[in-house]
Design a protein around this motif. Sequence first.
Motif, PDB file in Angstrom:
ATOM      1  N   ARG A  55      -6.080  -3.507  14.184  1.00 59.37           N
ATOM      2  CA  ARG A  55      -5.268  -3.516  12.970  1.00 59.37           C
ATOM      3  C   ARG A  55      -3.819  -3.340  13.395  1.00 59.37           C
ATOM      4  O   ARG A  55      -3.412  -2.307  13.896  1.00 59.37           O
ATOM      5  N   THR A  56      -3.015  -4.374  13.186  1.00 60.40           N
ATOM      6  CA  THR A  56      -1.637  -4.365  13.668  1.00 60.40           C
ATOM      7  C   THR A  56      -0.617  -4.168  12.561  1.00 60.40           C
ATOM      8  O   THR A  56       0.560  -4.034  12.837  1.00 60.40           O
ATOM      9  N   LYS A  57      -1.045  -4.191  11.312  1.00 59.57           N
ATOM     10  CA  LYS A  57      -0.098  -4.061  10.205  1.00 59.57           C
ATOM     11  C   LYS A  57      -0.652  -3.097   9.174  1.00 59.57           C
ATOM     12  O   LYS A  57      -1.834  -2.773   9.168  1.00 59.57           O
ATOM     13  N   VAL A  58       0.215  -2.650   8.300  1.00 60.21           N
ATOM     14  CA  VAL A  58      -0.193  -1.797   7.199  1.00 60.21           C
ATOM     15  C   VAL A  58      -0.824  -2.685   6.130  1.00 60.21           C
ATOM     16  O   VAL A  58      -0.257  -3.706   5.743  1.00 60.21           O
ATOM     17  N   VAL A  59      -1.986  -2.318   5.676  1.00 54.22           N
ATOM     18  CA  VAL A  59      -2.693  -3.096   4.665  1.00 54.22           C
ATOM     19  C   VAL A  59      -2.393  -2.500   3.289  1.00 54.22           C
ATOM     20  O   VAL A  59      -2.621  -1.317   3.065  1.00 54.22           O
ATOM     21  N   LYS A  60      -1.863  -3.303   2.393  1.00 57.50           N
ATOM     22  CA  LYS A  60      -1.591  -2.878   1.019  1.00 57.50           C
ATOM     23  C   LYS A  60      -2.862  -3.096   0.212  1.00 57.50           C
ATOM     24  O   LYS A  60      -3.185  -4.232  -0.151  1.00 57.50           O
ATOM     25  N   CYS A  61      -3.575  -2.044  -0.062  1.00 58.71           N
ATOM     26  CA  CYS A  61      -4.895  -2.169  -0.684  1.00 58.71           C
ATOM     27  C   CYS A  61      -4.850  -2.355  -2.196  1.00 58.71           C
ATOM     28  O   CYS A  61      -5.841  -2.795  -2.773  1.00 58.71           O
ATOM     29  N   ASP A  62      -3.758  -2.035  -2.849  1.00 58.36           N
ATOM     30  CA  ASP A  62      -3.709  -2.122  -4.308  1.00 58.36           C
ATOM     31  C   ASP A  62      -4.057  -3.508  -4.831  1.00 58.36           C
ATOM     32  O   ASP A  62      -4.666  -3.643  -5.883  1.00 58.36           O
ATOM     33  N   LYS A  63      -3.708  -4.541  -4.102  1.00 53.04           N
ATOM     34  CA  LYS A  63      -3.986  -5.898  -4.591  1.00 53.04           C
ATOM     35  C   LYS A  63      -5.463  -6.257  -4.497  1.00 53.04           C
ATOM     36  O   LYS A  63      -5.919  -7.194  -5.140  1.00 53.04           O
ATOM     37  N   TYR A  64      -6.244  -5.504  -3.732  1.00 54.12           N
ATOM     38  CA  TYR A  64      -7.666  -5.784  -3.590  1.00 54.12           C
ATOM     39  C   TYR A  64      -8.539  -4.976  -4.545  1.00 54.12           C
ATOM     40  O   TYR A  64      -9.725  -5.250  -4.682  1.00 54.12           O
ATOM     41  N   ILE A 107     -11.483  14.254   4.215  1.00 60.02           N
ATOM     42  CA  ILE A 107     -11.409  13.641   5.538  1.00 60.02           C
ATOM     43  C   ILE A 107     -10.458  12.451   5.516  1.00 60.02           C
ATOM     44  O   ILE A 107     -10.086  11.959   4.458  1.00 60.02           O
ATOM     45  N   ASN A 108     -10.087  11.980   6.695  1.00 59.40           N
ATOM     46  CA  ASN A 108      -9.157  10.868   6.825  1.00 59.40           C
ATOM     47  C   ASN A 108      -9.921   9.542   6.754  1.00 59.40           C
ATOM     48  O   ASN A 108     -10.559   9.147   7.732  1.00 59.40           O
ATOM     49  N   PRO A 109      -9.853   8.828   5.630  1.00 57.95           N
ATOM     50  CA  PRO A 109     -10.616   7.590   5.509  1.00 57.95           C
ATOM     51  C   PRO A 109     -10.041   6.442   6.334  1.00 57.95           C
ATOM     52  O   PRO A 109     -10.760   5.519   6.694  1.00 57.95           O
ATOM     53  N   TYR A 110      -8.755   6.501   6.648  1.00 57.68           N
ATOM     54  CA  TYR A 110      -8.107   5.407   7.368  1.00 57.68           C
ATOM     55  C   TYR A 110      -8.642   5.290   8.787  1.00 57.68           C
ATOM     56  O   TYR A 110      -8.906   4.191   9.272  1.00 57.68           O
ATOM     57  N   ALA A 111      -8.833   6.414   9.448  1.00 58.52           N
ATOM     58  CA  ALA A 111      -9.370   6.388  10.809  1.00 58.52           C
ATOM     59  C   ALA A 111     -10.811   5.919  10.818  1.00 58.52           C
ATOM     60  O   ALA A 111     -11.208   5.088  11.648  1.00 58.52           O
ATOM     61  N   ILE A 112     -11.595   6.410   9.880  1.00 62.23           N
ATOM     62  CA  ILE A 112     -13.006   6.030   9.810  1.00 62.23           C
ATOM     63  C   ILE A 112     -13.145   4.542   9.535  1.00 62.23           C
ATOM     64  O   ILE A 112     -13.918   3.838  10.189  1.00 62.23           O
ATOM     65  N   CYS A 113     -12.390   4.037   8.571  1.00 64.02           N
ATOM     66  CA  CYS A 113     -12.522   2.629   8.179  1.00 64.02           C
ATOM     67  C   CYS A 113     -11.921   1.691   9.217  1.00 64.02           C
ATOM     68  O   CYS A 113     -12.435   0.596   9.421  1.00 64.02           O
ATOM     69  N   THR A 114     -10.843   2.095   9.864  1.00 64.55           N
ATOM     70  CA  THR A 114     -10.287   1.266  10.934  1.00 64.55           C
ATOM     71  C   THR A 114     -11.320   1.101  12.040  1.00 64.55           C
ATOM     72  O   THR A 114     -11.543  -0.001  12.546  1.00 64.55           O
ATOM     73  N   ASN A 115     -11.978   2.193  12.380  1.00 61.78           N
ATOM     74  CA  ASN A 115     -12.993   2.134  13.427  1.00 61.78           C
ATOM     75  C   ASN A 115     -14.185   1.291  12.998  1.00 61.78           C
ATOM     76  O   ASN A 115     -14.651   0.431  13.747  1.00 61.78           O
ATOM     77  N   SER A 116     -14.671   1.507  11.787  1.00 65.82           N
ATOM     78  CA  SER A 116     -15.889   0.814  11.378  1.00 65.82           C
ATOM     79  C   SER A 116     -15.664  -0.657  11.040  1.00 65.82           C
ATOM     80  O   SER A 116     -16.536  -1.488  11.285  1.00 65.82           O
ATOM     81  N   VAL A 117     -14.507  -1.007  10.483  1.00 67.15           N
ATOM     82  CA  VAL A 117     -14.279  -2.394  10.066  1.00 67.15           C
ATOM     83  C   VAL A 117     -13.661  -3.227  11.183  1.00 67.15           C
ATOM     84  O   VAL A 117     -14.167  -4.283  11.529  1.00 67.15           O
ATOM     85  N   TYR A 155     -11.862  -3.539   4.506  1.00 69.93           N
ATOM     86  CA  TYR A 155     -11.206  -2.300   4.924  1.00 69.93           C
ATOM     87  C   TYR A 155     -10.803  -1.467   3.700  1.00 69.93           C
ATOM     88  O   TYR A 155     -11.059  -0.269   3.643  1.00 69.93           O
ATOM     89  N   CYS A 156     -10.207  -2.102   2.705  1.00 67.71           N
ATOM     90  CA  CYS A 156      -9.769  -1.395   1.497  1.00 67.71           C
ATOM     91  C   CYS A 156     -10.959  -0.856   0.713  1.00 67.71           C
ATOM     92  O   CYS A 156     -10.907   0.249   0.172  1.00 67.71           O
ATOM     93  N   HIS A 157     -12.021  -1.619   0.666  1.00 68.83           N
ATOM     94  CA  HIS A 157     -13.224  -1.165  -0.019  1.00 68.83           C
ATOM     95  C   HIS A 157     -13.803   0.060   0.684  1.00 68.83           C
ATOM     96  O   HIS A 157     -14.242   1.017   0.039  1.00 68.83           O
TER      97      HIS A 157
END
Length: 89
Positions: free
Chosen positions: A41-50, A23-33, A9-11
């Motif tokens: 997806r039930t929680k906020v994903v902290k992407c910095d660690k990935y 564009i809004n990448p969060y909506a696109i990636c939530t749908n595709s992943v 998802y973060c990638h």
Amino acid sequence: MSKKVDKTYCHCIQKVKHKNPNINPYAICTNSVYSSRKLKRTKVVKCDKYYDWDKMNVKELRGHAKRKNIKLTKNGKYIRKADLIKLLK
């Protein structure tokens, strides 16, 4: 959720932001992943660690810094890549 799905998802977010920042990448990636795996997806994903900061180019790092309201210049010059990575971590 599994770490592998979160990492994918973060990638996805990183790639979509880089290709088209308007564009809004969060909506696109939530749908595709998540939706493609029939997950929710039930929680906020902290992407910095990935993120692998060392493999990113300076333009991508500056984009992340700008979104986090980190100053990109010091004394009228851009901050070096190594210093920018330290600020982002």
